[in-house]
Design an enzyme around this catalytic site. Structure first.
Site, PDB file in Angstrom:
ATOM      1  N   HIS A 140     -34.737  37.385  22.287  1.00  0.00           N
ATOM      2  CA  HIS A 140     -35.937  37.292  23.129  1.00  0.00           C
ATOM      3  C   HIS A 140     -37.189  37.483  22.272  1.00  0.00           C
ATOM      4  CE1 HIS A 140     -33.466  37.263  26.747  1.00  0.00           C
ATOM      5  NE2 HIS A 140     -32.789  38.254  26.212  1.00  0.00           N
ATOM      6  N   HIS A 141     -37.242  36.745  21.202  1.00  0.00           N
ATOM      7  CA  HIS A 141     -38.436  36.759  20.366  1.00  0.00           C
ATOM      8  C   HIS A 141     -38.492  35.469  19.549  1.00  0.00           C
ATOM      9  CE1 HIS A 141     -35.477  38.861  17.554  1.00  0.00           C
ATOM     10  NE2 HIS A 141     -35.854  37.809  16.879  1.00  0.00           N
ATOM     11  N   ALA A 142     -39.636  35.250  18.931  1.00  0.00           N
ATOM     12  CA  ALA A 142     -39.792  34.158  17.964  1.00  0.00           C
ATOM     13  C   ALA A 142     -40.339  34.774  16.684  1.00  0.00           C
ATOM     14  CB  ALA A 142     -40.760  33.118  18.512  1.00  0.00           C
TER      15      ALA A 142
END
Ligand code: TYD
Length: 141
Positions: free
Chosen positions: A55-57
């Protein structure tokens, strides 16, 4: 099969069936892996009911993610397209380029994740909020 999400594609490792007893899966920098490998990490201890991860970039980090045992679901999102991939073989990984939102879930009981990364861990490189990610990619495109 190709992935249509931006900055993302399958990576096939070289396999050697060693004397019919065991398989060697080979990832070499510049051959299968399109960056200099500065960090390797694994995620172990996953349970069937483990929470989803990721749940990140990343702003600049490039990674290749593999499932070297068991299986899990990978979701990639470039801000426009979202795709789901089931990873369940050590031979096939997914290249996660920069500016790509991703999450992992649906781990099998014996799942082991292996990640090759282009840089050391830098919290400043993470974008951990999806709306912030969408604003970020609009600014740089
Ligand atoms: P994170 O990358 O958010 O995990 P995931 O994407 O799998 O959910 O990392 C979880 C925590 O571990 C966070 O506090 C940062 C830390 N961490 C490091 O210190 N070094 C590393 O190489 C990694 C991958 C994580």
């Amino acid at each position: 099969m190709e992935l249509f999400t931006k900055n993302c594609r399958y990576i096939d490792l070289q396999q050697i069936y060693d004397k019919g007893d065991g398989i060697i899966n080979i990832a070499e920098e510049s051959n299968q892996i399109p960056f200099n490998i500065k960090r390797v990490y694994s995620i172990t201890g996953l349970k069937k009911n483990s929470d989803s991860r990721g749940h990140h970039a990343h702003k600049e980090l490039q990674q290749v993610i593999f499932c070297i045992n068991g299986s899990f679901k990978l979701i990639v999102n470039d801000g426009l397209n979202e795709e789901e991939v089931i990873l369940n073989t050590p031979q096939k990984g997914v290249y996660l380029g920069e500016e790509l939102w991703h999450a992992m879930s649906d781990f099998s009981a014996n799942c082991i994740i292996l990640v090759l990364a282009s840089d050391l861990y830098k919290e400043a490189d993470y974008i951990r909020d999806f709306n912030e990610f969408k604003t970020y990619i609009k600014k740089i495109d």
